[in-house]
Write a protein that holds these residues in place. Structure first.
Motif, PDB file in Angstrom:
ATOM      1  N   ARG A 496      11.166  -3.351  -3.900  1.00  0.00           N
ATOM      2  CA  ARG A 496       9.722  -3.552  -4.097  1.00  0.00           C
ATOM      3  C   ARG A 496       8.933  -2.821  -3.020  1.00  0.00           C
ATOM      4  O   ARG A 496       9.214  -2.976  -1.824  1.00  0.00           O
ATOM      5  N   ILE A 497       7.956  -2.043  -3.462  1.00  0.00           N
ATOM      6  CA  ILE A 497       7.060  -1.341  -2.551  1.00  0.00           C
ATOM      7  C   ILE A 497       5.616  -1.652  -2.939  1.00  0.00           C
ATOM      8  O   ILE A 497       5.342  -2.062  -4.069  1.00  0.00           O
ATOM      9  N   ILE A 498       4.698  -1.440  -1.995  1.00  0.00           N
ATOM     10  CA  ILE A 498       3.281  -1.657  -2.262  1.00  0.00           C
ATOM     11  C   ILE A 498       2.517  -0.439  -1.768  1.00  0.00           C
ATOM     12  O   ILE A 498       2.757   0.056  -0.665  1.00  0.00           O
ATOM     13  N   ALA A 499       1.610   0.074  -2.618  1.00  0.00           N
ATOM     14  CA  ALA A 499       0.915   1.329  -2.323  1.00  0.00           C
ATOM     15  C   ALA A 499      -0.554   1.220  -2.704  1.00  0.00           C
ATOM     16  O   ALA A 499      -0.916   0.541  -3.673  1.00  0.00           O
ATOM     17  N   HIS A 500      -1.378   1.932  -1.945  1.00  0.00           N
ATOM     18  CA  HIS A 500      -2.818   2.019  -2.198  1.00  0.00           C
ATOM     19  C   HIS A 500      -3.122   3.433  -2.688  1.00  0.00           C
ATOM     20  O   HIS A 500      -2.985   4.399  -1.935  1.00  0.00           O
ATOM     21  N   PHE A 501      -3.516   3.561  -3.945  1.00  0.00           N
ATOM     22  CA  PHE A 501      -3.785   4.864  -4.556  1.00  0.00           C
ATOM     23  C   PHE A 501      -5.262   5.211  -4.343  1.00  0.00           C
ATOM     24  O   PHE A 501      -6.131   4.707  -5.048  1.00  0.00           O
ATOM     25  N   LYS A 502      -5.505   6.060  -3.365  1.00  0.00           N
ATOM     26  CA  LYS A 502      -6.892   6.330  -2.992  1.00  0.00           C
ATOM     27  C   LYS A 502      -7.087   7.809  -2.666  1.00  0.00           C
ATOM     28  O   LYS A 502      -6.146   8.588  -2.636  1.00  0.00           O
ATOM     29  N   ASN A 503      -8.335   8.171  -2.445  1.00  0.00           N
ATOM     30  CA  ASN A 503      -8.793   9.512  -2.038  1.00  0.00           C
ATOM     31  C   ASN A 503      -8.867  10.523  -3.173  1.00  0.00           C
ATOM     32  O   ASN A 503      -9.772  11.358  -3.190  1.00  0.00           O
ATOM     33  N   TYR A 504      -7.907  10.500  -4.105  1.00  0.00           N
ATOM     34  CA  TYR A 504      -7.904  11.517  -5.159  1.00  0.00           C
ATOM     35  C   TYR A 504      -7.492  10.912  -6.494  1.00  0.00           C
ATOM     36  O   TYR A 504      -6.742   9.936  -6.546  1.00  0.00           O
TER      37      TYR A 504
END
Length: 534
Positions: A496-504
């Motif tokens: 399990r991973i957690i990511a913030h999809f931001k900027n583009y």
């Protein structure tokens, strides 16, 4: 050296490069990749033109020169260094020959009806716009005569708006990534920031990048890469192989090198740039490493390690303190391998201390932002899978889909997601798969074992059911508790991973970084979409 000519004319190696036992160890000094000077520098930006071309490279004192592909004709490529928020513009120029010197499998996506030698550069770990990410179908040939369907610009822009870290650039052409990286198309890209520079870490000549690869050589010293599967495929030759494990260890372009050190602290930025092989690294005298960083930059505080795993494309930033050793002592960087590959390189305590070592291992490195699972807008469930292709070859995939299938992973811009990645592939070769997401740095939450015999892939993906866990979630390894862009997805476990999809927003990819798997067909599109009203 002629174009695509494998070795120097009239040169005979003094050893047999194809037999590792004949190759003397620790006779070549470790080279340090040169830092590249920009072609132009302005207010808050630097511009580079970097040429990909054939070159003759000396892997070992007793070898002849070997044909490689090099950025600016150098293997590994020159290091690019920059400060945070200083933009880098890079024009990557393909001056390679039209025919590859390694075996091209023309049955693979991207290689079927396209030119044999294509390139596109991916700055691995960078937060960049999709046009500068190095999408596999944005390839181009010599003089941009032919380009892939996603090609849109000749000059890439890297804004470098991320914390100090060790990135690397490498080829990412669809269907031939494994060949181009193995041929030499890889190099370091280092971002500094004012926090890092204020910490008193070892710097300048005591800050050493190490790019580790395993390679096999033919008897004339040319690079060997297998041309077919084992057993051979009767329908395809050359054919992609499931894995490639080299017979010798190469660090910064030298086979089993040595590095002279002073009795003081050194910082080593270690990259595993091997095609397939993962390593567990340790020091022969049993002393500790002090880890200060992961793929995405500095940790919150140092971690003391006796050993650590490093899968393909992972980086680790460590300090080794040689101050307690005596003049003439040697220490070997080892792997948990067998035969001749147990050794990676040697450190020799031979240099006098130039001046008092005032560098430190700080108790605190930087504030560590933690992504909590409660922040996640969505939990996305994914699986590693395998099938047979049209030629009866084993083909590894993600969610039973090929790269050419439409995107199914489409996170919204500025959203946080948890990805649960199940690996039910426990039959031989029973390996971990280093999964890499483009665009983002993420954090590892945990791994949890499950019963692969009762696993229902469809129910797991759609509903989160169909899985019987056989144990509690386990925290990531001590060496993994920072920002990552590659995660080791172990067999028989959900990672399990957690990511913030931001900027583009736009088109990116996620894939296994075992390059043989990536080329056939363990790679999927990743599309970050505009955020819509709830």
């Amino acid at each position: 050296m002629k174009e695509n000519h494998l070795t120097e004319d009239n040169c005979v190696p003094e050893v047999n490069p194809s037999i590792p036992s004949t190759i003397p160890k620790f006779v070549d000094e470790l080279p340090i990749p040169k830092v590249l000077n920009p072609d132009k520098r302005g207010n808050n930006y630097a511009y580079y033109e970097i040429e990909m071309k054939c070159a003759g490279h000396k892997f070992h004192r007793d070898f002849c020169k070997t044909l490689v592909y090099g950025y600016n004709g150098i293997y590994p490529g020159p290091t690019i260094e920059t400060m945070k928020d200083q933009a880098v513009y890079a024009k990557w120029i393909n001056n390679l020959p039209l025919k590859h010197f390694l075996p091209v499998d023309k049955s693979l996506h991207g290689a079927i009806d396209n030119p044999e030698v294509r390139t596109v550069v991916h700055l691995h770990g960078a937060n960049v716009a999709p046009e500068s990410d190095g999408f596999p179908e944005a390839w181009f040939t010599r003089n941009y005569e032919f380009t892939g369907s996603s090609f849109s610009k000749e000059v890439y822009e890297y804004p470098n708006n991320q914390q100090a870290t060790t990135l690397w650039y490498h080829d990412h052409s669809l269907g031939i990534t494994r060949l181009n990286v193995y041929a030499g198309l890889a190099g370091f890209y280092i971002i500094h920031d004012f926090n890092e520079l204020s910490l008193g870490l070892p710097k300048d000549e005591y800050d050493i990048p190490l790019i580790i690869q395993d390679k096999t050589f033919n008897s004339d010293g040319s690079l060997f890469y297998p041309s077919n599967t084992t057993p051979p495929n009767k329908y395809v030759n050359p054919s992609v192989v499931r894995a490639f494990i080299g017979a010798t260890m190469v660090v910064n372009g030298k086979v089993w090198p040595y590095f002279k050190v002073e009795p003081r602290k050194y910082r080593f930025r270690i990259l595993n740039a091997s095609n397939t092989n993962g390593y567990v690294l340790k020091l022969s005298n049993g002393q500790s490493f002090y880890q200060i960083g992961t793929d995405g930059g500095l940790l919150g505080e140092p971690v003391k390690l006796e050993s650590f795993p490093l899968d393909p494309a992972e980086r680790i930033d460590v300090i080794i303190d040689f101050s307690k050793l005596k003049h003439g002592d040697t220490v070997i960087l080892n792997t948990e391998e067998t035969d001749f590959k147990v050794d990676v390189m040697q450190f020799k305590v031979e240099l006098p201390l130039k001046y008092k070592d005032r560098s430190v291992i700080p108790k605190k490195l930087r504030p560590m932002e933690k992504l909590d699972k409660d922040m996640a807008k969505r939990i996305r469930r994914l699986t590693l899978s395998q099938s047979l292709d049209h030629y009866g070859r084993n083909m590894l995939m993600l969610n039973n889909k090929m790269f050419s299938d439409p995107a199914t992973e489409m996170p919204e811009y500025d959203s946080i997601e948890i990805w649960e990645i199940a690996n039910p592939l426990v039959n031989p070769p029973n390996v971990s798969h280093p999964i890499h997401l483009h665009l983002v740095q993420f954090q590892i939450l945990n791994r949890q074992p499950f019963d692969v015999n009762t696993f229902n892939e469809k129910k797991f993906i759609e509903y989160g059911t169909g899985i019987d866990y056989t144990g509690a979630p386990v925290d990531p390894d001590p060496s993994e508790r920072g920002w990552k862009d590659v995660v080791r997805v172990e067999p028989g476990k959900v990672t399990r991973i957690i990511a913030h999809f931001k900027n583009y927003t736009g088109d990116y990819i996620w894939h296994c970084h075992i390059l043989e798997h990536e080329d056939h067909d363990m790679m999927r599109p990743l599309r970050v979409i505009k955020k819509y009203c709830d």
